[in-house]
Design a protein around this motif. Structure first.
Motif, PDB file in Angstrom:
ATOM      1  N   VAL A  82      44.445  30.957  27.732  1.00  0.00           N
ATOM      2  CA  VAL A  82      43.259  30.526  26.976  1.00  0.00           C
ATOM      3  C   VAL A  82      42.935  31.501  25.843  1.00  0.00           C
ATOM      4  O   VAL A  82      42.818  31.082  24.682  1.00  0.00           O
ATOM      5  N   PRO A  83      42.770  32.809  26.108  1.00  0.00           N
ATOM      6  CA  PRO A  83      42.519  33.706  24.970  1.00  0.00           C
ATOM      7  C   PRO A  83      43.678  33.769  23.991  1.00  0.00           C
ATOM      8  O   PRO A  83      43.457  33.940  22.783  1.00  0.00           O
ATOM      9  N   VAL A  84      44.916  33.612  24.469  1.00  0.00           N
ATOM     10  CA  VAL A  84      46.057  33.604  23.551  1.00  0.00           C
ATOM     11  C   VAL A  84      45.979  32.393  22.633  1.00  0.00           C
ATOM     12  O   VAL A  84      46.183  32.496  21.414  1.00  0.00           O
ATOM     13  N   ALA A  85      45.676  31.223  23.196  1.00  0.00           N
ATOM     14  CA  ALA A  85      45.544  30.022  22.372  1.00  0.00           C
ATOM     15  C   ALA A  85      44.409  30.175  21.360  1.00  0.00           C
ATOM     16  O   ALA A  85      44.523  29.753  20.208  1.00  0.00           O
ATOM     17  N   GLY A  86      43.310  30.798  21.797  1.00  0.00           N
ATOM     18  CA  GLY A  86      42.215  31.040  20.872  1.00  0.00           C
ATOM     19  C   GLY A  86      42.633  31.939  19.720  1.00  0.00           C
ATOM     20  O   GLY A  86      42.278  31.710  18.564  1.00  0.00           O
ATOM     21  N   ALA A  87      43.430  32.968  20.038  1.00  0.00           N
ATOM     22  CA  ALA A  87      43.917  33.875  18.997  1.00  0.00           C
ATOM     23  C   ALA A  87      44.870  33.149  18.049  1.00  0.00           C
ATOM     24  O   ALA A  87      44.858  33.394  16.837  1.00  0.00           O
ATOM     25  N   LEU A  88      45.703  32.252  18.598  1.00  0.00           N
ATOM     26  CA  LEU A  88      46.621  31.496  17.744  1.00  0.00           C
ATOM     27  C   LEU A  88      45.858  30.632  16.740  1.00  0.00           C
ATOM     28  O   LEU A  88      46.217  30.557  15.570  1.00  0.00           O
ATOM     29  N   VAL A  89      44.804  29.981  17.208  1.00  0.00           N
ATOM     30  CA  VAL A  89      44.008  29.138  16.317  1.00  0.00           C
ATOM     31  C   VAL A  89      43.363  29.986  15.227  1.00  0.00           C
ATOM     32  O   VAL A  89      43.350  29.617  14.048  1.00  0.00           O
ATOM     33  N   ARG A  90      42.840  31.151  15.621  1.00  0.00           N
ATOM     34  CA  ARG A  90      42.209  32.028  14.624  1.00  0.00           C
ATOM     35  C   ARG A  90      43.216  32.539  13.603  1.00  0.00           C
ATOM     36  O   ARG A  90      42.853  32.821  12.458  1.00  0.00           O
TER      37      ARG A  90
ATOM     38  N   ALA B 144      48.679  24.982  19.385  1.00  0.00           N
ATOM     39  CA  ALA B 144      48.086  26.004  20.246  1.00  0.00           C
ATOM     40  C   ALA B 144      47.720  25.427  21.603  1.00  0.00           C
ATOM     41  O   ALA B 144      47.917  26.074  22.645  1.00  0.00           O
ATOM     42  N   PHE B 145      47.207  24.198  21.632  1.00  0.00           N
ATOM     43  CA  PHE B 145      46.821  23.588  22.905  1.00  0.00           C
ATOM     44  C   PHE B 145      48.049  23.190  23.725  1.00  0.00           C
ATOM     45  O   PHE B 145      48.022  23.231  24.952  1.00  0.00           O
TER      46      PHE B 145
ATOM     47  N   LEU C  91      35.524  22.301  17.815  1.00  0.00           N
ATOM     48  CA  LEU C  91      36.000  23.644  18.132  1.00  0.00           C
ATOM     49  C   LEU C  91      35.003  24.688  17.660  1.00  0.00           C
ATOM     50  O   LEU C  91      34.448  24.592  16.574  1.00  0.00           O
ATOM     51  N   ARG C  92      34.841  25.703  18.494  1.00  0.00           N
ATOM     52  CA  ARG C  92      34.017  26.836  18.104  1.00  0.00           C
ATOM     53  C   ARG C  92      34.816  28.099  18.400  1.00  0.00           C
ATOM     54  O   ARG C  92      34.942  28.520  19.547  1.00  0.00           O
ATOM     55  N   THR C  93      35.404  28.661  17.382  1.00  0.00           N
ATOM     56  CA  THR C  93      36.168  29.901  17.548  1.00  0.00           C
ATOM     57  C   THR C  93      35.512  30.994  16.727  1.00  0.00           C
ATOM     58  O   THR C  93      34.966  30.745  15.656  1.00  0.00           O
ATOM     59  N   ARG C  94      35.583  32.198  17.239  1.00  0.00           N
ATOM     60  CA  ARG C  94      34.947  33.334  16.573  1.00  0.00           C
ATOM     61  C   ARG C  94      36.011  34.288  16.043  1.00  0.00           C
ATOM     62  O   ARG C  94      36.905  34.684  16.778  1.00  0.00           O
ATOM     63  N   ALA C  95      35.890  34.628  14.788  1.00  0.00           N
ATOM     64  CA  ALA C  95      36.767  35.666  14.255  1.00  0.00           C
ATOM     65  C   ALA C  95      36.296  37.011  14.786  1.00  0.00           C
ATOM     66  O   ALA C  95      35.099  37.260  14.914  1.00  0.00           O
ATOM     67  N   HIS C  96      37.245  37.862  15.107  1.00  0.00           N
ATOM     68  CA  HIS C  96      36.857  39.168  15.640  1.00  0.00           C
ATOM     69  C   HIS C  96      38.027  40.116  15.502  1.00  0.00           C
ATOM     70  O   HIS C  96      39.160  39.731  15.289  1.00  0.00           O
ATOM     71  N   GLY C  97      37.747  41.381  15.684  1.00  0.00           N
ATOM     72  CA  GLY C  97      38.775  42.388  15.867  1.00  0.00           C
ATOM     73  C   GLY C  97      39.416  42.882  14.586  1.00  0.00           C
ATOM     74  O   GLY C  97      39.968  43.965  14.560  1.00  0.00           O
TER      75      GLY C  97
ATOM     76  N   THR D 260      35.711  30.000  25.083  1.00  0.00           N
ATOM     77  CA  THR D 260      36.574  30.318  23.940  1.00  0.00           C
ATOM     78  C   THR D 260      36.446  29.304  22.817  1.00  0.00           C
ATOM     79  O   THR D 260      36.381  29.670  21.641  1.00  0.00           O
ATOM     80  N   PHE D 261      36.432  28.015  23.171  1.00  0.00           N
ATOM     81  CA  PHE D 261      36.452  26.967  22.146  1.00  0.00           C
ATOM     82  C   PHE D 261      35.152  26.188  22.043  1.00  0.00           C
ATOM     83  O   PHE D 261      35.016  25.334  21.162  1.00  0.00           O
ATOM     84  N   GLY D 262      34.217  26.410  22.949  1.00  0.00           N
ATOM     85  CA  GLY D 262      32.944  25.707  22.907  1.00  0.00           C
ATOM     86  C   GLY D 262      32.829  24.651  23.993  1.00  0.00           C
ATOM     87  O   GLY D 262      33.825  24.070  24.424  1.00  0.00           O
TER      88      GLY D 262
END
Length: 246
Positions: A30-38, A46-47, A102-108, A217-219
């Motif tokens: 799940v976090p990896v897929a979120g990072a791929l989308v970002r 990604a899904f 989708l709700r993804t947050r940019a970070h890092g 992760t995605f909302g």
């Protein structure tokens, strides 16, 4: 993103197959897929990776072969059904999905940060963010695991349709790691091979902890749509594959 074909329809099966060579449990996917989308990977791909990686990686397939030593066809059936569902859900998102779900947050990534600093920023964020939802999901799974009567399983096993639905729901409730679920499935001797396959396909794709992590992760809007569709697709894919291979 560079490794995937430009066309999303082709990127989906490539991302799905990538799950076979990148071992990882469902909690990590799940976090990896979120990072791929970002990072710009098309969400459909990604899904597909999110769903396939925990189900068809070498560790899981080896564990399945060990758990079913007299039924090697179960390994092929798990691989085929899981990849089919992962690609199907990726294509379904490509056709019907909407970015506003989708709700993804940019970070890092901070301007001027080195690659090492960006790496550790991402590690800290994903560990804390995904870990909190993992704990909540695990608490719910543990509670349900303690209250589901074992006698319900014996009653359901005698009905082919009910046995499939019972093991699908059980996979969601128990929320067992995909590296260990084959041994649990093998112990359910009263159930048919197809029902066991449903258990093995549904579990790594949608369970309580995964739903909580996907929502985080995605909302919630995404999770409320994606989880039921994945559940239905996983059952259908497993039953279809089981009818052919088992």
């Amino acid at each position: 993103a560079r490794a995937l074909p430009a066309r999303p329809a082709l990127a989906v099966p490539v991302a799905g197959l990538a799950g076979a060579v990148l071992p990882g449990c469902e909690c990590a996917s799940v976090p990896v897929a979120g990072a791929l989308v970002r990072r710009g990977v098309t969400p459909a791909a990604a899904f597909a990776f999110l769903l396939s990686a925990p189900a068809i990686n070498p560790v899981v397939l080896t564990a399945t072969a060990v758990a079913f030593p007299n039924n090697p066809e179960m390994v092929a059936a798990r691989f085929g059904a899981s990849l089919l569902v992962a690609c199907g859900m990726g294509w379904l998102w490509q056709r019907l999905g909407r970015t506003d779900w989708l709700r993804t947050r940019a970070h890092g990534a901070h301007e001027g940060a080195t690659k090492g600093e960006t790496f550790w920023n991402s590690v800290r964020h994903d560990t804390v963010h995904a870990g909190g939802f993992l704990v909540l999901g695990a608490m719910a799974a543990a509670t349900l695991k303690a209250v589901v009567p074992a006698t319900w399983l014996r009653l359901a096993a005698d009905n082919p349709v009910l046995s499939v639905l019972a093991l699908a729901v059980l996979a969601v409730l128990l929320s067992i790691c995909s590296e260990a679920d084959a041994f649990v499935a093998a112990s359910l001797t009263q159930f048919s091979m197809t029902a066991k396959l449903v258990f093995l396909v549904v579990g790594p794709m949608i369970d309580l902890k995964l739903f909580a992590m996907q929502a985080g992760t995605f909302g919630r809007g995404f999770a409320l749509r994606f989880a039921p569709a994945t559940f239905a697709a996983a059952i259908a894919g497993a039953v279809l594959t089981g009818a052919v291979l088992l």
